[in-house]
Design a protein around this motif. Structure first.
Motif, mmCIF file in Angstrom:
data_model
loop_
_atom_site.group_PDB
_atom_site.id
_atom_site.type_symbol
_atom_site.label_atom_id
_atom_site.label_comp_id
_atom_site.label_asym_id
_atom_site.label_seq_id
_atom_site.Cartn_x
_atom_site.Cartn_y
_atom_site.Cartn_z
ATOM 1 N N LEU A 1 -58.213 -27.038 -78.838
ATOM 2 C CA LEU A 1 -57.254 -26.226 -79.590
ATOM 3 C C LEU A 1 -55.884 -26.907 -79.650
ATOM 4 N N SER A 2 -55.511 -27.550 -78.565
ATOM 5 C CA SER A 2 -54.218 -28.239 -78.526
ATOM 6 C C SER A 2 -54.155 -29.349 -79.563
ATOM 7 N N LYS A 3 -55.254 -30.082 -79.728
ATOM 8 C CA LYS A 3 -55.284 -31.164 -80.721
ATOM 9 C C LYS A 3 -55.083 -30.637 -82.130
ATOM 10 N N ARG A 4 -55.499 -29.411 -82.381
ATOM 11 C CA ARG A 4 -55.438 -28.844 -83.727
ATOM 12 C C ARG A 4 -54.222 -27.954 -83.954
ATOM 13 N N GLY A 5 -53.439 -27.693 -82.921
ATOM 14 C CA GLY A 5 -52.253 -26.857 -83.076
ATOM 15 C C GLY A 5 -52.586 -25.389 -83.252
ATOM 16 N N LEU A 6 -53.573 -24.870 -82.494
ATOM 17 C CA LEU A 6 -54.023 -23.490 -82.623
ATOM 18 C C LEU A 6 -53.640 -22.676 -81.393
ATOM 19 N N LEU A 7 -53.590 -21.356 -81.545
ATOM 20 C CA LEU A 7 -53.308 -20.463 -80.430
ATOM 21 C C LEU A 7 -54.613 -19.872 -79.881
ATOM 22 N N PHE A 8 -54.501 -19.204 -78.722
ATOM 23 C CA PHE A 8 -55.680 -18.559 -78.122
ATOM 24 C C PHE A 8 -55.310 -17.147 -77.706
ATOM 25 N N LEU A 9 -56.155 -16.196 -78.082
ATOM 26 C CA LEU A 9 -56.039 -14.814 -77.644
ATOM 27 C C LEU A 9 -57.197 -14.517 -76.700
ATOM 28 N N ASP A 10 -56.876 -14.150 -75.464
ATOM 29 C CA ASP A 10 -57.898 -13.823 -74.474
ATOM 30 C C ASP A 10 -58.287 -12.354 -74.646
ATOM 31 N N SER A 11 -59.549 -12.114 -74.972
ATOM 32 C CA SER A 11 -60.029 -10.734 -75.102
ATOM 33 C C SER A 11 -60.132 -10.026 -73.768
ATOM 34 N N ARG A 12 -60.027 -10.766 -72.680
ATOM 35 C CA ARG A 12 -60.037 -10.235 -71.315
ATOM 36 C C ARG A 12 -61.318 -9.455 -71.021
ATOM 37 N N THR A 13 -62.447 -10.113 -71.269
ATOM 38 C CA THR A 13 -63.729 -9.529 -70.861
ATOM 39 C C THR A 13 -64.040 -9.847 -69.408
ATOM 40 N N ASN A 14 -63.199 -10.657 -68.778
ATOM 41 C CA ASN A 14 -63.353 -11.009 -67.369
ATOM 42 C C ASN A 14 -61.975 -10.969 -66.717
ATOM 43 N N ALA A 15 -61.854 -10.162 -65.665
ATOM 44 C CA ALA A 15 -60.561 -10.046 -64.980
ATOM 45 C C ALA A 15 -60.146 -11.348 -64.322
ATOM 46 N N GLN A 16 -61.119 -12.215 -64.017
ATOM 47 C CA GLN A 16 -60.830 -13.535 -63.423
ATOM 48 C C GLN A 16 -60.849 -14.641 -64.478
ATOM 49 N N SER A 17 -60.462 -14.326 -65.669
ATOM 50 C CA SER A 17 -60.459 -15.317 -66.746
ATOM 51 C C SER A 17 -59.526 -16.482 -66.420
ATOM 52 N N GLN A 18 -59.987 -17.685 -66.745
ATOM 53 C CA GLN A 18 -59.201 -18.902 -66.532
ATOM 54 C C GLN A 18 -58.452 -19.340 -67.797
ATOM 55 N N ALA A 19 -58.458 -18.488 -68.811
ATOM 56 C CA ALA A 19 -57.884 -18.882 -70.108
ATOM 57 C C ALA A 19 -56.385 -19.141 -70.028
ATOM 58 N N GLU A 20 -55.652 -18.265 -69.362
ATOM 59 C CA GLU A 20 -54.192 -18.411 -69.338
ATOM 60 C C GLU A 20 -53.774 -19.686 -68.610
ATOM 61 N N GLN A 21 -54.411 -19.988 -67.475
ATOM 62 C CA GLN A 21 -54.064 -21.207 -66.747
ATOM 63 C C GLN A 21 -54.393 -22.453 -67.564
ATOM 64 N N ALA A 22 -55.550 -22.441 -68.227
ATOM 65 C CA ALA A 22 -55.924 -23.599 -69.044
ATOM 66 C C ALA A 22 -54.989 -23.746 -70.239
ATOM 67 N N ALA A 23 -54.592 -22.628 -70.842
ATOM 68 C CA ALA A 23 -53.662 -22.691 -71.972
ATOM 69 C C ALA A 23 -52.311 -23.258 -71.545
ATOM 70 N N ALA A 24 -51.837 -22.859 -70.365
ATOM 71 C CA ALA A 24 -50.565 -23.387 -69.866
ATOM 72 C C ALA A 24 -50.665 -24.885 -69.605
#
Length: 432
Positions: free
Chosen positions: A310-333
């Protein structure tokens, strides 16, 4: 007078009379020689009258001019200094071909090979020879700045965010999520609500009903659905914002996330292939949110690979939060991917209109307390009916209905404000 005496007188008078004749003759001869010398032309200096321009050009080609002969002067046109740049004694016309820039790219400098070959201009002092121009093997150091080049209008069309007007800086092409973002409809200080409808596509009838709801909503399309080009085009024309609803592995093996879903058992190359397949099904979107994914979003390596793409393409990410232990925010940062996450699921009980209204009330409360909120719903019959009623009423109550990109901007502004107060805050969030 007797003969002998007369002869003696003649001997005396003749030499006396001959002397003036000789002197006069010598003087006359000298005068004649001087006149002839004065009339003969000198071989090196020409005293002829000025020639006409045509005759001067012809004579200059026939034989070389002497050092003292005047050179023919050509009319000199005034130089337009706005189009010229001067390097030593060489003046070159600054013509630059600016290639079409790719997405999320920055013009840093003018390529040396794109500049026109320098043209030597005659100086006012003919005896001085212009300094030679360095050849390709030893290129001269160029100090030309980007400020000397006017930006073409074609590049200014796509720029939506504010760009620097400082002289000497290159214009920054905004990332894809900003170029595809829908214009917000919010006043300063209004609490903002982003309503996301995902799972759009398989149910064609309800997909079309979703498009007709009051804009701007954020519509997330499943990439394996049919009629995507027609649906996404109509959604954009209606003023909605688009996202890719990327299928990811759930914890429950009985649930099927769909074709080309991201699975934790897959290797990096197969995951990249599936990510690219999902991202290439349609265009015009601002980013991605996860479809299911309660298992895959908990995988750090898997989410880092997603954020890298996503970073290569200049896109954003919205976490639907289907998992309370999601790693999406840390990876996005880690990859500096613009990020937001779901606050409220609007229609967990999608067959009960009162339950849907209760969730929308919680969404309003969250927006009032924090300034913004994100709700996710689905294209169920009852959900679409309740949303059609609620959307205009929410506006009357002072809420701004905005696309997801506006929530991401708000989060970025708050993060910058927090970093300004705490210099260590930004560095902490960037750690893996």
């Amino acid at each position: 007078m007797s003969g002998p005496r007369a002869l003696s007188w003649l001997k005396i008078l003749l030499p006396a009379l001959a002397l003036p004749v000789v002197v006069i003759g010598g003087l006359y001869a000298g005068v004649v020689l001087l006149d002839e010398a004065a009339e003969s032309p000198e071989p090196e200096v020409s005293q002829a009258a000025p020639e006409s321009p045509a005759e001067s050009t012809a004579s200059s080609t026939a034989e070389p001019q002497t050092a003292l002969a005047p050179r023919p002067q050509r009319p000199v046109e005034p130089l337009d200094m706005d189009k010229l740049r001067i390097t030593d004694t060489v003046v070159s016309d600054t013509r630059v071909e600016i290639e079409k820039l790719s997405d999320n790219s920055q013009l840093d400098s003018v390529p040396q090979e794109k500049t026109a070959a320098p043209e030597v201009v005659q100086t006012s002092e003919p005896d001085k020879v212009p300094s030679p121009v360095a050849g390709p093997e030893t290129p001269p150091e160029s100090k030309t700045e980007i400020a000397a080049i006017e930006r073409p209008a074609t590049l200014q069309k796509t720029a939506k965010p504010e760009t620097s007007e400082n002289q000497g800086q290159a214009q920054v092409i905004p990332p894809l999520w900003l170029r595809n973002a829908t214009a917000p409809r919010a006043n300063r200080g209004q609490p903002m609500i982003a309503v996301v409808i995902d799972d759009i596509g398989p149910n064609l009838r309800n997909a079309r009903r979703s498009v007709t709801l009051p804009a701007p909503l954020t519509l997330a399309f499943l990439p394996y659905a049919n009629h995507l080009e027609d649906l996404t085009t109509k959604a954009s024309q209606a003023g909605h914002e688009l996202m890719v609803h990327m299928p990811m592995e759930p914890k429950e093996s009985s649930q099927n996330p769909g074709e080309n879903a991201l699975l934790t058992e897959l290797g990096p190359e197969e995951l990249k292939r599936r990510i690219r397949w999902n991202l290439e099904r349609f265009s015009g979107y601002v980013g991605v949110n996860n479809h299911m994914g309660s298992k895959f979003t908990g995988s750090g390596p898997g989410m880092r690979l997603v954020m890298s793409e996503l970073s290569k393409r200049g896109l954003l990410f919205l976490d639907s939060r289907t998992n309370a232990q999601s790693q999406a925010e840390q990876a996005a940062a880690l990859f500096r991917v613009p990020f937001a996450q779901r606050d409220i699921f609007i229609d967990n009980d999608h067959k009960n209109p009162d339950a849907i209204r209760a969730q929308l009330a919680k969404l309003e409360e969250q927006a009032r307390s924090r300034g913004y909120a994100v709700g996710i719903s689905h294209p169920h019959d009852k959900t679409l009916e309740v949303l059609a009623e609620w959307l205009p009423e929410a506006r009357k109550r002072g809420f701004a209905l905005v696309p997801i990109s506006e929530i991401v901007k708000q989060r970025l502004q708050l993060a910058r404000a927090g970093a300004a107060q705490d210099p260590n805050a930004g560095s902490k969030s960037d750690q893996p």
